[in-house]
Design an enzyme around this catalytic site. Sequence first.
Site: not given
Length: 288
Positions: A90, A147, A253
């Site tokens: 995201d 992921h 980050s």
Amino acid sequence: MLDRIKVQLQYLLPKQGLTQLAGWGASKQAGWLTRLVVKGFAKYYRVDMQEAQQPDPESYATFNDFFVRPLKEGARPIVEGERQLALPADGAISQLGPITEGKLLQAKGHDYTLEALLACNMSMVEKFRNGQFATIYLSPRDYHRVHMPCNGVLHEMLYVPGDLFSVNPLTAENVPNLFARNERVICLFDTDFGPMVQILVGATIVGSIETVWAGTITPPRQGVLQRWTYPIEGEGAVILKKGDEMGRFKLGSTVINLFTENSITFSPALQCKTPTRMGELFAEAREQ
């Protein structure tokens, strides 16, 4: 003027010390104080707690537990096509496009070299010299687990020590070589369409970078480049499927992906500043 002051302060502030202090505080079980901080953070950044497995902000024992909260089953469907790559995180697209003459675009007016990003690991550099890249910025409100875009077998991992500048858009537009000067964890995977790199970039107040196979990579911050290699099968092999978690940040980050020449085509929906949701279409693998 205010933006200039914000940037200049980053050169002066003790970023390592602040990050160490933040990591220490975020790991503590402080009872009512932890609950107050979590609730205040979730409200200020408008975090969607209804996506979380534990939607009650008061259910988290530490701030770190809240920050790396897992999502409910099915909250992030993964694109299913065999040649479709899934977005790894995201956030929002910072930049994406071709690696031109060994350089990646950081922001308007700023680029940096592939050699610097990959810590002069020349065997890795040559694989991606004419390839493509994508940079995704994770803001404080985002889900902070990272992921896999596709099936992959881990080939090599590097920890590169470095600075801890913020990686927000303001800093990216004003600090040269930002992603090549900050600390980072570089993961090289073998995939069905060729080598792929996924890089987790550290930043100010990022208390920890972790991977699912090695646990906490940083801290401690010893200032030494480290390298690990992995077998492609058998004991010690790290084999991940598309959509599997590969790592996480304890505070926000950036993730950078590198692809080899002519191996993928990015989704046309992705442009600079496009919001991203893990699992949605990232790219299509080209026929080899």
